[in-house]
Design a protein around this motif. Structure first.
Motif, PDB file in Angstrom:
ATOM      1  N   ASP A 181       0.830  -1.208   0.000  1.00 43.94           N
ATOM      2  CA  ASP A 181       0.000   0.000   0.000  1.00 43.94           C
ATOM      3  C   ASP A 181       0.863   1.256   0.000  1.00 43.94           C
ATOM      4  O   ASP A 181       0.565   2.229  -0.702  1.00 43.94           O
ATOM      5  CB  ASP A 181      -0.921   0.007   1.221  1.00 43.94           C
ATOM      6  CG  ASP A 181      -2.119  -0.910   1.067  1.00 43.94           C
ATOM      7  OD1 ASP A 181      -2.380  -1.353  -0.072  1.00 43.94           O
ATOM      8  OD2 ASP A 181      -2.789  -1.195   2.077  1.00 43.94           O
ATOM      9  N   SER A 184       2.192   1.616  -3.464  1.00 42.66           N
ATOM     10  CA  SER A 184       1.153   1.922  -4.448  1.00 42.66           C
ATOM     11  C   SER A 184       0.683   3.369  -4.382  1.00 42.66           C
ATOM     12  O   SER A 184       0.506   4.020  -5.417  1.00 42.66           O
ATOM     13  CB  SER A 184      -0.056   0.997  -4.245  1.00 42.66           C
ATOM     14  OG  SER A 184       0.305  -0.358  -4.435  1.00 42.66           O
ATOM     15  N   PHE A 185       0.478   3.870  -3.173  1.00 43.48           N
ATOM     16  CA  PHE A 185      -0.158   5.181  -3.024  1.00 43.48           C
ATOM     17  C   PHE A 185       0.826   6.327  -2.809  1.00 43.48           C
ATOM     18  O   PHE A 185       0.442   7.496  -2.920  1.00 43.48           O
ATOM     19  CB  PHE A 185      -1.175   5.139  -1.882  1.00 43.48           C
ATOM     20  CG  PHE A 185      -2.354   4.256  -2.184  1.00 43.48           C
ATOM     21  CD1 PHE A 185      -3.305   4.632  -3.115  1.00 43.48           C
ATOM     22  CD2 PHE A 185      -2.493   3.023  -1.556  1.00 43.48           C
ATOM     23  CE1 PHE A 185      -4.383   3.817  -3.414  1.00 43.48           C
ATOM     24  CE2 PHE A 185      -3.566   2.202  -1.842  1.00 43.48           C
ATOM     25  CZ  PHE A 185      -4.518   2.593  -2.777  1.00 43.48           C
ATOM     26  N   LEU A 188       4.428   4.989  -6.295  1.00 42.83           N
ATOM     27  CA  LEU A 188       3.981   4.808  -7.678  1.00 42.83           C
ATOM     28  C   LEU A 188       3.533   6.114  -8.331  1.00 42.83           C
ATOM     29  O   LEU A 188       3.979   6.430  -9.449  1.00 42.83           O
ATOM     30  CB  LEU A 188       2.877   3.748  -7.737  1.00 42.83           C
ATOM     31  CG  LEU A 188       2.320   3.405  -9.113  1.00 42.83           C
ATOM     32  CD1 LEU A 188       3.426   2.934 -10.046  1.00 42.83           C
ATOM     33  CD2 LEU A 188       1.244   2.324  -8.991  1.00 42.83           C
ATOM     34  N   TYR A 202      -1.398   7.279 -12.557  1.00 44.83           N
ATOM     35  CA  TYR A 202      -0.825   6.188 -11.771  1.00 44.83           C
ATOM     36  C   TYR A 202      -1.444   6.114 -10.383  1.00 44.83           C
ATOM     37  O   TYR A 202      -1.416   5.047  -9.751  1.00 44.83           O
ATOM     38  CB  TYR A 202       0.700   6.306 -11.751  1.00 44.83           C
ATOM     39  CG  TYR A 202       1.247   5.927 -13.113  1.00 44.83           C
ATOM     40  CD1 TYR A 202       1.427   4.591 -13.445  1.00 44.83           C
ATOM     41  CD2 TYR A 202       1.471   6.885 -14.091  1.00 44.83           C
ATOM     42  CE1 TYR A 202       1.856   4.227 -14.716  1.00 44.83           C
ATOM     43  CE2 TYR A 202       1.904   6.526 -15.361  1.00 44.83           C
ATOM     44  CZ  TYR A 202       2.089   5.193 -15.658  1.00 44.83           C
ATOM     45  OH  TYR A 202       2.494   4.816 -16.920  1.00 44.83           O
ATOM     46  N   ARG A 203      -2.034   7.190  -9.926  1.00 47.03           N
ATOM     47  CA  ARG A 203      -2.865   7.105  -8.723  1.00 47.03           C
ATOM     48  C   ARG A 203      -4.129   6.300  -9.037  1.00 47.03           C
ATOM     49  O   ARG A 203      -4.577   5.478  -8.235  1.00 47.03           O
ATOM     50  CB  ARG A 203      -3.242   8.506  -8.228  1.00 47.03           C
ATOM     51  CG  ARG A 203      -3.837   8.505  -6.820  1.00 47.03           C
ATOM     52  CD  ARG A 203      -4.173   9.932  -6.378  1.00 47.03           C
ATOM     53  NE  ARG A 203      -3.042  10.832  -6.512  1.00 47.03           N
ATOM     54  CZ  ARG A 203      -2.032  10.888  -5.657  1.00 47.03           C
ATOM     55  NH1 ARG A 203      -1.996  10.075  -4.616  1.00 47.03           N
ATOM     56  NH2 ARG A 203      -1.046  11.746  -5.850  1.00 47.03           N
ATOM     57  N   ALA A 206      -3.352   2.551  -8.959  1.00 47.84           N
ATOM     58  CA  ALA A 206      -3.348   1.986  -7.608  1.00 47.84           C
ATOM     59  C   ALA A 206      -4.777   1.798  -7.091  1.00 47.84           C
ATOM     60  O   ALA A 206      -5.108   0.770  -6.485  1.00 47.84           O
ATOM     61  CB  ALA A 206      -2.548   2.871  -6.669  1.00 47.84           C
ATOM     62  N   ARG A 210      -7.253  -1.823  -6.219  1.00 45.16           N
ATOM     63  CA  ARG A 210      -7.962  -2.108  -4.964  1.00 45.16           C
ATOM     64  C   ARG A 210      -9.452  -2.347  -5.194  1.00 45.16           C
ATOM     65  O   ARG A 210     -10.099  -3.044  -4.407  1.00 45.16           O
ATOM     66  CB  ARG A 210      -7.769  -0.954  -3.976  1.00 45.16           C
ATOM     67  CG  ARG A 210      -6.325  -0.665  -3.568  1.00 45.16           C
ATOM     68  CD  ARG A 210      -5.512  -1.916  -3.284  1.00 45.16           C
ATOM     69  NE  ARG A 210      -4.188  -1.649  -2.740  1.00 45.16           N
ATOM     70  CZ  ARG A 210      -3.119  -1.320  -3.458  1.00 45.16           C
ATOM     71  NH1 ARG A 210      -3.210  -1.152  -4.776  1.00 45.16           N
ATOM     72  NH2 ARG A 210      -1.946  -1.141  -2.865  1.00 45.16           N
TER      73      ARG A 210
END
Length: 248
Positions: A181, A184-185, A188, A202-203, A206, A210
């Motif tokens: 996580d 990813s957040f 990334l 790219y947000r 992620a 989910r």
């Protein structure tokens, strides 16, 4: 009556707008797509794709549909496997991605045995029983109506044909999830900003991961779409899973 909605990442949007929003994401990232894949996965995506190829059991002379094929990684692998007597259709709903995939394959000397189609996975424009294998790699999570797409894949498969879904999934293990996580957040989107000049896309990536059905949920969805012997294989602690099902 309110208009039906669906998710675009963590946002709720009108169902009819999702495809346009997804298209804008891939229009934005197309130029750096391959580079970002290598950076995001540290090159491991190439191993994931080769494992998917092995699990597809594609053989010489068969016909394969590569859905959401992007810049053609899976198509190149399938083309080598099916040989001169086989055929691979590289497809994508996004024209820019499809163009880059075609140009890349031609530049790599893959000119024969590949067709190209800009199509929607929910409404495949092929006759029943057309393909020995349908593969969708890192594309199903972007489809608005995943159940309809799975039914469409089932329809175009020949009896005995296989579907392969290679997709990000639910990471396994509490400590690993926390680390994933954070990556990813935080990391990334930063990589996306620095390399591709696009933090928001790219947000969204992620967030879309989910919101995608987890391993068991997708397996059940495949069974509801008509597939038999559905199973999945976790890779990299569930960061990615390969689902496989058969048309009987």
């Amino acid at each position: 009556m309110t208009d039906p909605t669906t998710h675009f990442g963590f946002r709720e949007v009108p169902t009819g707008e999702k495809a346009k929003l997804v298209r804008s994401v891939f229009d934005s990232v197309a130029g750096k797509y391959d580079l970002m894949n290598d950076l995001m996965s540290m090159g491991i995506h190439r191993i994931w794709k080769r494992i998917a190829l092995q699990l597809s059991h594609v053989r010489y002379g068969e016909k394969v549909l590569d859905l959401a094929g992007g810049t053609g990684d899976m198509t190149a692998l399938f083309r080598e496997r099916v040989g001169d007597k086989g055929r691979v259709v590289l497809s994508d709903i996004n024209a820019e991605m499809l163009k880059r995939g075609r140009d890349r394959l031609i530049d790599d000397g893959v000119a024969e045995g590949v067709d190209y189609a800009q199509i929607d996975a929910e409404k495949l424009p092929f006759p029943d029983n057309s393909f020995d294998c349908v593969c969708i790699a890192f594309g199903l999570r972007n489809v608005t109506h995943k159940d309809e797409a799975l039914k469409s894949m089932h329809r175009v498969l020949k009896p005995g044909g296989r579907v392969i879904v290679l997709e990000f999934s639910e990471a396994q293990g509490a400590l690993f999830k926390k680390t994933y996580d954070l990556y990813s957040f935080k990391l990334l989107p930063l990589i996306g900003k620095l390399v591709a000049g696009d933090e928001e896309s790219y947000r969204y990536l992620a967030e879309s991961i989910r919101m995608h059905p987890n391993q068991e949920t997708l397996k059940n969805m495949m069974a509801e779409a008509g597939f038999e012997r559905c199973e999945y294989f976790n890779l990299t602690q569930g960061v990615v899973a390969i689902h496989r099902g058969y048309k009987v």
